[in-house]
Design an enzyme around this catalytic site. Sequence first.
Site, short mmCIF file in Angstrom:
data_model
loop_
_atom_site.label_atom_id
_atom_site.label_comp_id
_atom_site.label_asym_id
_atom_site.label_seq_id
_atom_site.Cartn_x
_atom_site.Cartn_y
_atom_site.Cartn_z
N ASP A 1 38.90 49.66 -21.96
CA ASP A 1 38.20 50.28 -23.09
C ASP A 1 39.17 50.57 -24.25
O ASP A 1 39.24 51.68 -24.77
CB ASP A 1 37.54 51.59 -22.66
CG ASP A 1 36.73 51.46 -21.39
OD1 ASP A 1 36.12 50.40 -21.19
OD2 ASP A 1 36.72 52.42 -20.60
N GLU B 1 26.34 49.32 -24.18
CA GLU B 1 27.33 50.39 -24.29
C GLU B 1 28.49 49.91 -25.16
O GLU B 1 28.53 48.76 -25.61
CB GLU B 1 27.83 50.82 -22.91
CG GLU B 1 28.61 49.75 -22.16
CD GLU B 1 29.06 50.20 -20.77
OE1 GLU B 1 28.54 51.23 -20.28
OE2 GLU B 1 29.93 49.52 -20.19
#
Length: 482
Positions: free
Chosen positions: A49, A225
């Site tokens: 991420d 997401e």
Amino acid sequence: MRRNAVRLILAGLVALAAVLTGVAAPAQAAAPGSPAVTYTNPIAEKRADPHIHKHTDGYYYFTATVPEYDRIVLRRATTIQGLSTAREVTIWTKHGSGVMGAHIWAPEIHFIDGKWYVYFAAGSTSDVWAIRMYVLEGSGANPLTAAWTEKGQIRTAWESFSLDSTTFVVNGVRYLAWAQRNPSEDNNTSLFIAKLANPWTISGTPAEISQPTLSWETVGFKVNEGPAVIQHGGKVFMTYSASATDANYCLGMLTASASADLTKPASWSKGTQPVFRTNAATSQYGPGHNSFTVSEDGRSDILVYHDRNYRDITGDPLNDPNRRTRVQKLYWKADGTPDFGVPVADGVTPQRFSSYNFADRFIRHREYRARIEADVTPLADSQFRVASGLTGTGTVSLEAADFPGHYLRHRNGEVWLEKNDGSAAFAADASFYRRAGLADSAGISYEAYTTAGRYIRHYDYLLHVQTPSTATDRADATFYAQ
């Protein structure tokens, strides 16, 4: 008058000859506004991420999820590559009990109105899946040494699973985008957007702009997401991640006009296919949860993301620690939309080579024949890794981005893409000396290792190796790296 008439006749004959031979008269294309940049992947092992922010102080700031899910870390360096070896500092650690005590995920660092802010998601020690979004505020020029204050939870319309908040400004308005479970939907998470009253407080009612409904968004889990935003040509592009976090993980994209009301779902359109996904040829699996930054000279957009270099995972993918941070150049199509290409192989990132005299045409391979073409699809057919020459001796070899182990080589005066067979003959034919451009020293020309004075050049848009003797020949043998 007679001299002028002769000049006109000669000019006409030159133009006619160009038409008949299929060769344009020598002309110079403008040097590219976005020259080549190269990095060596991965940038960071065991960092998922990823978020890289280039600040006005000349530093890149990098944060990411650590596999222990227990802290927030920061690095800084004056170059993207420098982040690989930069000292890493822990700026915040999970709580010992209660909220913000588990699953510390997906931090992002932003500089807003003179202060640093870190957005992140966290669970609770009493319920590790009670994931919510939180904000830290830091004061001081250097966020690695800043004093950080918890600003609390970002409150939305529901108390439900929510994560991956990101903030951006369009036409002077600051927005927050994030992923959240809508209790009325049979999904894991959808995408939402709202304006911000301050860096940790939304304003107005959040708008749902995307939910996972397409087949590639619902493999393993029904997921939208990790939103990330980049703007270009009056458009706002929001990438997002979809499906489970294994090899099925991929990027989709939403598009809106920068002049539209971004809080209206109708302002956004969703692409029907992923823009970035697993590529077995380059050994890159599950690319996703991206962010965007810019190159050191500010002239190239850079895609930042994580993936794995293997497909098969034992157990829950969330327990597999080997997602790595990677970067590669983001290109733009003629219509102003981003072209992500494929997740490139580990090692040095590839480049593209545009023609000196045909600015919109790039070296590419098609049916294994090398040529120059405009509007290359897929992008990776026009990307080549500049590798150390197969013969050594100061040469380079051009390896196809989408066919690792395949190189441009010349045979019988023609340039082809072929797999390295390990022979000395192949190594010689696939090795070139990198020279200053014959028509422009800012460009590049490639001289054959096997025959001095012979260069890669295009003729009738096909690539050959020939001896340039005219201005047109030299123009045809000159390229710009992008």
